[in-house]
Every structure is written in structure tokens, then in C-alpha cells.
Write a protein that holds these residues in place. Structure first.
Motif, PDB file in Angstrom:
ATOM      1  N   GLY A 172      22.101  -0.718  -7.667  1.00 13.93           N
ATOM      2  CA  GLY A 172      21.732   0.691  -7.662  1.00 13.93           C
ATOM      3  C   GLY A 172      22.250   1.369  -6.408  1.00 13.93           C
ATOM      4  O   GLY A 172      22.706   0.699  -5.471  1.00 13.93           O
ATOM      5  N   MET A 173      22.183   2.682  -6.377  1.00 13.46           N
ATOM      6  CA  MET A 173      22.704   3.426  -5.227  1.00 13.46           C
ATOM      7  C   MET A 173      21.903   3.119  -3.955  1.00 13.46           C
ATOM      8  O   MET A 173      20.760   2.659  -4.023  1.00 13.46           O
ATOM      9  CB  MET A 173      22.708   4.935  -5.506  1.00 13.46           C
ATOM     10  CG  MET A 173      21.367   5.524  -5.817  1.00 13.46           C
ATOM     11  SD  MET A 173      21.470   7.290  -6.210  1.00 13.46           S
ATOM     12  CE  MET A 173      21.517   7.989  -4.583  1.00 13.46           C
ATOM     13  N   GLY A 174      22.546   3.364  -2.816  1.00 11.88           N
ATOM     14  CA  GLY A 174      21.935   3.059  -1.529  1.00 11.88           C
ATOM     15  C   GLY A 174      20.573   3.718  -1.365  1.00 11.88           C
ATOM     16  O   GLY A 174      20.414   4.891  -1.658  1.00 11.88           O
ATOM     17  N   GLY A 175      19.616   2.933  -0.903  1.00 10.65           N
ATOM     18  CA  GLY A 175      18.304   3.460  -0.573  1.00 10.65           C
ATOM     19  C   GLY A 175      17.379   3.701  -1.746  1.00 10.65           C
ATOM     20  O   GLY A 175      16.284   4.241  -1.586  1.00 10.65           O
ATOM     21  N   ILE A 176      17.795   3.270  -2.938  1.00  8.91           N
ATOM     22  CA  ILE A 176      16.979   3.555  -4.125  1.00  8.91           C
ATOM     23  C   ILE A 176      15.776   2.608  -4.243  1.00  8.91           C
ATOM     24  O   ILE A 176      14.850   2.870  -5.021  1.00  8.91           O
ATOM     25  CB  ILE A 176      17.860   3.513  -5.402  1.00  8.91           C
ATOM     26  CG1 ILE A 176      17.243   4.391  -6.497  1.00  8.91           C
ATOM     27  CG2 ILE A 176      18.061   2.095  -5.895  1.00  8.91           C
ATOM     28  CD1 ILE A 176      18.188   4.698  -7.644  1.00  8.91           C
ATOM     29  N   GLY A 177      15.819   1.505  -3.491  1.00  3.39           N
ATOM     30  CA  GLY A 177      14.665   0.601  -3.475  1.00  3.39           C
ATOM     31  C   GLY A 177      14.946  -0.794  -4.022  1.00  3.39           C
ATOM     32  O   GLY A 177      14.018  -1.485  -4.465  1.00  3.39           O
ATOM     33  N   LYS A 178      16.189  -1.242  -3.970  1.00  2.00           N
ATOM     34  CA  LYS A 178      16.559  -2.566  -4.499  1.00  2.00           C
ATOM     35  C   LYS A 178      15.883  -3.693  -3.703  1.00  2.00           C
ATOM     36  O   LYS A 178      15.266  -4.586  -4.274  1.00  2.00           O
ATOM     37  CB  LYS A 178      18.087  -2.759  -4.456  1.00  2.00           C
ATOM     38  CG  LYS A 178      18.870  -1.696  -5.209  1.00  2.00           C
ATOM     39  CD  LYS A 178      20.360  -1.895  -5.063  1.00  2.00           C
ATOM     40  CE  LYS A 178      20.866  -1.693  -3.645  1.00  2.00           C
ATOM     41  NZ  LYS A 178      20.821  -0.272  -3.202  1.00  2.00           N
ATOM     42  N   THR A 179      16.023  -3.626  -2.387  1.00  3.06           N
ATOM     43  CA  THR A 179      15.448  -4.678  -1.551  1.00  3.06           C
ATOM     44  C   THR A 179      13.927  -4.668  -1.654  1.00  3.06           C
ATOM     45  O   THR A 179      13.286  -5.727  -1.704  1.00  3.06           O
ATOM     46  CB  THR A 179      15.897  -4.489  -0.082  1.00  3.06           C
ATOM     47  OG1 THR A 179      17.328  -4.517  -0.040  1.00  3.06           O
ATOM     48  CG2 THR A 179      15.352  -5.592   0.810  1.00  3.06           C
ATOM     49  N   THR A 180      13.353  -3.488  -1.732  1.00  2.00           N
ATOM     50  CA  THR A 180      11.896  -3.374  -1.863  1.00  2.00           C
ATOM     51  C   THR A 180      11.423  -4.040  -3.151  1.00  2.00           C
ATOM     52  O   THR A 180      10.408  -4.745  -3.155  1.00  2.00           O
ATOM     53  CB  THR A 180      11.476  -1.887  -1.836  1.00  2.00           C
ATOM     54  OG1 THR A 180      11.917  -1.316  -0.605  1.00  2.00           O
ATOM     55  CG2 THR A 180       9.969  -1.725  -1.971  1.00  2.00           C
ATOM     56  N   LEU A 181      12.172  -3.835  -4.230  1.00  2.33           N
ATOM     57  CA  LEU A 181      11.823  -4.461  -5.506  1.00  2.33           C
ATOM     58  C   LEU A 181      11.907  -5.989  -5.392  1.00  2.33           C
ATOM     59  O   LEU A 181      11.029  -6.711  -5.893  1.00  2.33           O
ATOM     60  CB  LEU A 181      12.763  -3.939  -6.601  1.00  2.33           C
ATOM     61  CG  LEU A 181      12.541  -4.415  -8.024  1.00  2.33           C
ATOM     62  CD1 LEU A 181      11.115  -4.131  -8.486  1.00  2.33           C
ATOM     63  CD2 LEU A 181      13.538  -3.725  -8.962  1.00  2.33           C
TER      64      LEU A 181
ATOM     65  N   ALA B   2       0.822  -1.216   0.000  1.00  2.00           N
ATOM     66  CA  ALA B   2       0.000   0.000   0.000  1.00  2.00           C
ATOM     67  C   ALA B   2       0.858   1.270   0.000  1.00  2.00           C
ATOM     68  O   ALA B   2       0.387   2.322  -0.409  1.00  2.00           O
ATOM     69  CB  ALA B   2      -0.922  -0.016   1.220  1.00  2.00           C
ATOM     70  N   VAL B   3       2.110   1.175   0.468  1.00  2.00           N
ATOM     71  CA  VAL B   3       2.942   2.382   0.539  1.00  2.00           C
ATOM     72  C   VAL B   3       4.069   2.374  -0.497  1.00  2.00           C
ATOM     73  O   VAL B   3       4.987   3.187  -0.424  1.00  2.00           O
ATOM     74  CB  VAL B   3       3.542   2.572   1.959  1.00  2.00           C
ATOM     75  CG1 VAL B   3       2.428   2.787   2.976  1.00  2.00           C
ATOM     76  CG2 VAL B   3       4.414   1.389   2.359  1.00  2.00           C
ATOM     77  N   ILE B   4       3.999   1.451  -1.457  1.00  2.00           N
ATOM     78  CA  ILE B   4       5.005   1.389  -2.518  1.00  2.00           C
ATOM     79  C   ILE B   4       4.439   2.036  -3.776  1.00  2.00           C
ATOM     80  O   ILE B   4       3.336   1.715  -4.213  1.00  2.00           O
ATOM     81  CB  ILE B   4       5.408  -0.079  -2.835  1.00  2.00           C
ATOM     82  CG1 ILE B   4       5.949  -0.759  -1.578  1.00  2.00           C
ATOM     83  CG2 ILE B   4       6.438  -0.124  -3.963  1.00  2.00           C
ATOM     84  CD1 ILE B   4       7.146  -0.093  -0.953  1.00  2.00           C
ATOM     85  N   TYR B   5       5.217   2.972  -4.337  1.00  2.00           N
ATOM     86  CA  TYR B   5       4.759   3.696  -5.524  1.00  2.00           C
ATOM     87  C   TYR B   5       5.550   3.247  -6.751  1.00  2.00           C
ATOM     88  O   TYR B   5       6.760   3.019  -6.665  1.00  2.00           O
ATOM     89  CB  TYR B   5       4.920   5.207  -5.302  1.00  2.00           C
ATOM     90  CG  TYR B   5       4.084   5.699  -4.152  1.00  2.00           C
ATOM     91  CD1 TYR B   5       2.764   6.093  -4.347  1.00  2.00           C
ATOM     92  CD2 TYR B   5       4.602   5.702  -2.860  1.00  2.00           C
ATOM     93  CE1 TYR B   5       1.990   6.514  -3.276  1.00  2.00           C
ATOM     94  CE2 TYR B   5       3.831   6.115  -1.786  1.00  2.00           C
ATOM     95  CZ  TYR B   5       2.529   6.514  -1.997  1.00  2.00           C
ATOM     96  OH  TYR B   5       1.758   6.912  -0.934  1.00  2.00           O
ATOM     97  N   GLY B   6       4.882   3.163  -7.881  1.00  2.00           N
ATOM     98  CA  GLY B   6       5.558   2.843  -9.135  1.00  2.00           C
ATOM     99  C   GLY B   6       6.147   1.446  -9.143  1.00  2.00           C
ATOM    100  O   GLY B   6       5.630   0.532  -8.511  1.00  2.00           O
ATOM    101  N   ARG B   7       7.256   1.305  -9.884  1.00  2.00           N
ATOM    102  CA  ARG B   7       7.981   0.030  -9.997  1.00  2.00           C
ATOM    103  C   ARG B   7       7.218  -1.017 -10.810  1.00  2.00           C
ATOM    104  O   ARG B   7       7.629  -2.181 -10.828  1.00  2.00           O
ATOM    105  CB  ARG B   7       8.329  -0.547  -8.620  1.00  2.00           C
ATOM    106  CG  ARG B   7       9.311   0.302  -7.834  1.00  2.00           C
ATOM    107  CD  ARG B   7      10.684   0.270  -8.438  1.00  2.00           C
ATOM    108  NE  ARG B   7      11.668   0.972  -7.626  1.00  2.00           N
ATOM    109  CZ  ARG B   7      12.493   1.891  -8.100  1.00  2.00           C
ATOM    110  NH1 ARG B   7      12.459   2.202  -9.376  1.00  2.00           N
ATOM    111  NH2 ARG B   7      13.359   2.476  -7.322  1.00  2.00           N
ATOM    112  N   ASP B   8       6.136  -0.632 -11.452  1.00  2.00           N
ATOM    113  CA  ASP B   8       5.359  -1.607 -12.225  1.00  2.00           C
ATOM    114  C   ASP B   8       6.178  -2.185 -13.384  1.00  2.00           C
ATOM    115  O   ASP B   8       6.146  -3.384 -13.629  1.00  2.00           O
ATOM    116  CB  ASP B   8       4.073  -0.972 -12.762  1.00  2.00           C
ATOM    117  CG  ASP B   8       3.103  -0.632 -11.639  1.00  2.00           C
ATOM    118  OD1 ASP B   8       3.195  -1.278 -10.577  1.00  2.00           O
ATOM    119  OD2 ASP B   8       2.272   0.273 -11.830  1.00  2.00           O
TER     120      ASP B   8
END
Ligand SMILES: Nc1ncnc2c1ncn2[C@@H]1O[C@H](COP(=O)(O)OP(=O)(O)OP(=O)(O)O)[C@@H](O)[C@H]1O
Ligand SMILES: [Mg+2]
Length: 77
Positions: free
Chosen positions: A45-54, A10-16
């Protein structure tokens, strides 16, 4: 920091688009469950860009879930 596979979609934007592309790799015969080889997909990717989230989004993706009988999340420092 240690991570878990839990993600609040619910709090993740984009990345589709990224999710769609990586899903194709994960469920493909080359790296997927029906292959004897062990596939590795690097998310860089750079730190905090969302790698683990992806990675979490993929781990919890419905199509990925359907493809594998068993999954495990490993976090290595
Ligand atoms: N698409 C997104 N929408 C909203 N928040 C996001 C998104 N991607 C990542 N975040 C948030 O940004 C923060 C950093 O994300 P994440 O931990 O996935 O980055 P990382 O690239 O793995 O970082 P590191 O390089 O430190 O491992 C987290 O709080 C995460 O919830
Ligand atoms: Mg990370």
C-alpha cells in the motif's frame, strides 16, 4: 526507519476486517507453524497507510500468539 513489534492498540482505529482476514492466513495450515514450508504474506500500500501497524497488530494478536511457540520481529531496510 527501523521498527519494533510494539504497538499501542489504544490509539489504533479500525482495521478489524483486515486483521481478521490476515489472521486466518497466518494461523492456517498453509503458512502456519505446522507446515514445513515458509509462508510469506505481503502487505502492499502507499506510504504511511498503516502497513507496518497492521503487521504489528497481527504479531501481537492473541490467536497468532497461541499458534506459535516462538516469534521474532525482523526489520529489513
Ligand atoms: N489504524 C490506524 N489508526 C491510527 N493510527 C494509525 C493506524 N494505522 C497506522 N496509524 C499511524 O499512521 C502512521 C503510519 O503508519 P505505518 O508506519 O504503519 O504506515 P506504513 O504503511 O508502514 O508506512 P511506510 O510505507 O512508511 O512503511 C503511524 O504513526 C501509525 O501509528
Ligand atoms: Mg512501514
Amino acid at each position: 526507519m527501523p521498527t519494533s513489534s510494539v504497538v499501542d492498540k489504544a490509539v489504533i482505529y479500525g482495521r478489524d476486517d483486515e486483521r481478521k482476514k490476515l489472521r486466518e492466513y497466518v494461523v492456517s495450515e498453509d503458512v502456519g507453524a505446522s507446515s514445513n514450508k515458509i509462508g510469506v504474506i505481503a502487505i502492499v500500500g502507499m506510504g504511511g497507510i498503516g502497513k507496518t501497524t497492521l503487521a504489528k497488530l497481527l504479531y501481537n494478536d492473541d490467536e497468532v500468539k497461541d499458534k506459535f511457540d516462538l516469534k521474532a520481529w525482523a526489520c529489513v531496510s
